[in-house]
Design an enzyme around this catalytic site. Sequence first.
Site, PDB file in Angstrom:
ATOM      1  N   GLY A   1       2.081   3.472  -2.611  1.00  0.00           N
ATOM      2  CA  GLY A   1       3.298   2.579  -2.258  1.00  0.00           C
ATOM      3  C   GLY A   1       3.646   3.059  -0.939  1.00  0.00           C
TER       4      GLY A   1
ATOM      5  CE  LYS B   1       0.397   7.354  -5.439  1.00  0.00           C
ATOM      6  NZ  LYS B   1       1.426   7.131  -6.294  1.00  0.00           N
TER       7      LYS B   1
ATOM      8  N   GLY C   1      10.581   4.058  -9.095  1.00  0.00           N
ATOM      9  CA  GLY C   1      10.067   4.956  -7.950  1.00  0.00           C
ATOM     10  C   GLY C   1       8.598   4.769  -8.341  1.00  0.00           C
ATOM     11  CB  THR C   2       6.463   3.443 -11.240  1.00  0.00           C
ATOM     12  OG1 THR C   2       7.250   4.174 -12.106  1.00  0.00           O
ATOM     13  CG2 THR C   2       4.957   3.342 -11.726  1.00  0.00           C
TER      14      THR C   2
ATOM     15  CB  ALA D   1      12.406  11.502 -19.696  1.00  0.00           C
TER      16      ALA D   1
ATOM     17  N   GLY E   1       7.635  13.339 -17.513  1.00  0.00           N
ATOM     18  CA  GLY E   1       6.716  13.620 -16.284  1.00  0.00           C
ATOM     19  C   GLY E   1       7.078  14.586 -15.143  1.00  0.00           C
ATOM     20  CE  LYS E   2       1.875  16.981 -12.260  1.00  0.00           C
ATOM     21  NZ  LYS E   2       1.129  16.503 -13.395  1.00  0.00           N
TER      22      LYS E   2
ATOM     23  CG  ASP F   1       7.648  10.773 -21.626  1.00  0.00           C
ATOM     24  OD1 ASP F   1       7.783  10.965 -20.357  1.00  0.00           O
ATOM     25  OD2 ASP F   1       6.630  10.893 -22.346  1.00  0.00           O
TER      26      ASP F   1
ATOM     27  CG  HIS G   1      -0.048  11.037  -3.514  1.00  0.00           C
ATOM     28  ND1 HIS G   1      -0.217  10.238  -2.478  1.00  0.00           N
ATOM     29  CD2 HIS G   1       1.190  11.081  -3.629  1.00  0.00           C
ATOM     30  CE1 HIS G   1       0.901   9.929  -1.938  1.00  0.00           C
ATOM     31  NE2 HIS G   1       1.926  10.290  -2.602  1.00  0.00           N
ATOM     32  CG  HIS G   2      -0.274  14.305  -8.017  1.00  0.00           C
ATOM     33  ND1 HIS G   2      -0.630  13.513  -9.443  1.00  0.00           N
ATOM     34  CD2 HIS G   2       0.866  13.908  -7.481  1.00  0.00           C
ATOM     35  CE1 HIS G   2       0.365  12.638  -9.314  1.00  0.00           C
ATOM     36  NE2 HIS G   2       1.148  12.837  -8.377  1.00  0.00           N
TER      37      HIS G   2
END
Length: 276
Positions: A175, A169, A109-110, A11, A13-14, A36, A165-166
Amino acid sequence: MEKIPVLVAGALGKMGSEVIKAIYKSNDCELVAAIDNANEMEGVDIGTALGMDQMDVAVTADLEGSLCVASQSVRNSSGNAVLIDFTHPNVVYEHSRASIAYGVHPVIGTTGLSIVQLEELREFANKASIGAAIIPNFSVGMVLLQQAAAAAASFYDYAELTESHHNQKADAPSGTCIKTAEIIEEIGKSFNKTTIKEQESIKGSRGGLRESGLRLHSVRLPGIVAQQQVLFGSPGETYLLSHNTIDRSAYMPGVLHTIRKVRHLKSLVYGLEKIL
């Protein structure tokens, strides 16, 4: 109108914080748990933690307790709760299994799940007749890129994929990049055939090699949200497909759409294109 109860894991996180903001603004979703493992925020109202209005939902590290409460509170309602997970590859598999066990629909989404883990979750969800969704990328634009890449694969024998990506990650390649490669490979042919014996002076310079011959490259830098390119080549030309996520808010229409759709499923789906 009865609202959809939603739990968010990761919750603070970005992505998790963006999801909570989207839920807050929606007319048909209600946040019931903010999960979290940031110990210093335990018990703090999630709205306060994110600089929003109070939401009367305290940050907690207790995933199973939250799932238990959510599963009990919706027994007499018209549909089950939904867990949105944007956490870490090390924990997402167990989170997903626990969610299914409690009758809560997981929307994952992970990224970073192995093929074996994905298939085990598919079997677990199917046996429980619980709708579940593993979505490597919630962007509609990315779905369109993947469809264009699948069409182009019929005409090009050489292709390489690059994702950026940032630098926070954890998994590589992403994925989304793997999913794009899988979609391209559905045509059933081999790519990048060569008679030259390649020699890397630095190991990994040519990227990750898939059985199909596709090569995947990963970049990790601060300042990037998410980018992906698919580059096709043939004698005399190249064909470049590119998608750039500038802000994580771009994912929220796809997230909310998945929340609404997953409760009507009885099995696991993989990819946003399966529910659009």
